[in-house]
Design an enzyme around this catalytic site. Structure first.
Site, mmCIF file in Angstrom:
data_model
loop_
_atom_site.group_PDB
_atom_site.id
_atom_site.type_symbol
_atom_site.label_atom_id
_atom_site.label_comp_id
_atom_site.label_asym_id
_atom_site.label_seq_id
_atom_site.Cartn_x
_atom_site.Cartn_y
_atom_site.Cartn_z
ATOM 1 N N GLY A 8 0.831 -1.207 0.000
ATOM 2 C CA GLY A 8 0.000 0.000 0.000
ATOM 3 C C GLY A 8 0.856 1.243 0.000
ATOM 4 O O GLY A 8 0.580 2.201 0.729
ATOM 5 N N THR A 37 -0.688 5.833 -11.501
ATOM 6 C CA THR A 37 -0.204 7.220 -11.500
ATOM 7 C C THR A 37 0.348 7.605 -10.137
ATOM 8 O O THR A 37 1.452 8.169 -10.033
ATOM 9 C CB THR A 37 -1.338 8.191 -11.899
ATOM 10 O OG1 THR A 37 -1.790 7.861 -13.217
ATOM 11 C CG2 THR A 37 -0.839 9.631 -11.885
ATOM 12 N N TYR A 153 -12.830 -3.621 10.801
ATOM 13 C CA TYR A 153 -11.499 -3.000 10.800
ATOM 14 C C TYR A 153 -10.789 -3.206 12.138
ATOM 15 O O TYR A 153 -9.599 -3.533 12.187
ATOM 16 C CB TYR A 153 -11.651 -1.510 10.488
ATOM 17 C CG TYR A 153 -10.362 -0.774 10.225
ATOM 18 C CD1 TYR A 153 -9.592 -1.033 9.091
ATOM 19 C CD2 TYR A 153 -9.916 0.212 11.102
ATOM 20 C CE1 TYR A 153 -8.423 -0.330 8.842
ATOM 21 C CE2 TYR A 153 -8.757 0.929 10.860
ATOM 22 C CZ TYR A 153 -8.007 0.646 9.726
ATOM 23 O OH TYR A 153 -6.849 1.346 9.483
ATOM 24 N N ILE A 186 -4.599 10.590 11.279
ATOM 25 C CA ILE A 186 -3.500 11.073 10.457
ATOM 26 C C ILE A 186 -4.090 11.694 9.189
ATOM 27 O O ILE A 186 -5.043 11.156 8.611
ATOM 28 C CB ILE A 186 -2.537 9.931 10.065
ATOM 29 C CG1 ILE A 186 -2.070 9.166 11.320
ATOM 30 C CG2 ILE A 186 -1.348 10.470 9.280
ATOM 31 C CD1 ILE A 186 -1.230 9.956 12.292
#
Length: 242
Positions: A8, A37, A153, A186
């Site tokens: 990632g 990209t 999660y 973050i």
């Protein structure tokens, strides 16, 4: 050639970690799923930091892709040792559990937890042979305290925390350390939709963190100077939770 693999790695925290690894002199393997990209932009930043690297495109949620791409790279690159592995890839798909769909559970568990197993197992052989390695897992505040609406999660990240502590016991004698960093809020794509003005009131340092601050901690844990630190989870959350 000493290499660092960052899953990632095309954006956000992953990108900042790639740049940090480059600044530490590593040849950086930038894993990404689909956004070529952004991955190429990360590679350019790696070069600007004084090193080099390459892109490794595979979906960490797909064990067959991991085997096909990563195992092939390892077999074809003798002498290029993956010395540092940063398991950073993860996705969120939030919902209260009563409405949580099977596919929401599966996608988050596969990307954030199962990927740790399939990627790490492949890289571990080389580390064991060389009797040196650094494995750093990017987990989350959610995996430490649990967050409503993030049962999937929180479960995935808590699983990686448990695996971090267990694996550290297995490989410590081989000169390999296994640690985790647990970011709070973050400034990345994952937090763009959150009300920063409201949420920062609950954070003692009164702000969201920066990806570079997480990357700095990862860089320390990847260093030779951190060789006596293993099985730890370092919170990077501005004092929000510990």
């Amino acid at each position: 050639m000493k290499c660092a693999l960052v899953t990632g790695g095309s954006r956000g925290i992953g990108r900042a970690i790639c740049v940090k690894m480059a600044a530490m002199g590593y040849y950086v393997l930038i894993n990404f799923k689909s956004n070529t990209t952004e991955a190429e932009n990360t590679l350019e930043l790696v070069k600007q930091a004084g090193s080099n690297g390459e892109l490794l495109q595979f979906d960490v949620a797909d064990k067959e892709q991991i085997k096909e791409v990563l195992e092939t790279w390892i077999n074809n690159n003798e002498g290029r040792d993956i010395e540092v592995l940063v398991n950073n890839a993860g996705v969120r798909d939030d919902s209260l559990m009563v409405w949580l769909k099977d596919e929401q559970w599966d996608s988050v568990i596969n990307t954030s937890l199962n990927s740790f197993f399939y990627v790490t197992r492949l890289v571990l052989d080389g580390m064991m042979l060389n009797r040196f390695g650094r494995i750093i897992n990017v987990v989350s505040l959610s995996g430490l305290k649990g967050v409503a609406g993030q049962t999937n999660y929180s479960a995935a990240k808590a699983g990686v925390i448990g695996a971090t502590k267990a694996l550290a016991q297995e490989v410590g004698r081989s000169g390999i350390t296994v640690n985790a960093v647990a970011p709070g809020f973050i400034k990345t794509d994952m937090t763009e939709g959150l009300d920063e003005k409201e949420l920062k009131r609950s954070i003692p340092v009164n702000r969201f963190g920066l990806p570079e601050e997480v990357a700095h901690a990862v860089g320390f844990l990847a260093s030779k100077e951190a060789s006596y630190i293993t099985a730890e989870v370092l919170s990077i959350n501005g004092g929000l939770y510990s």
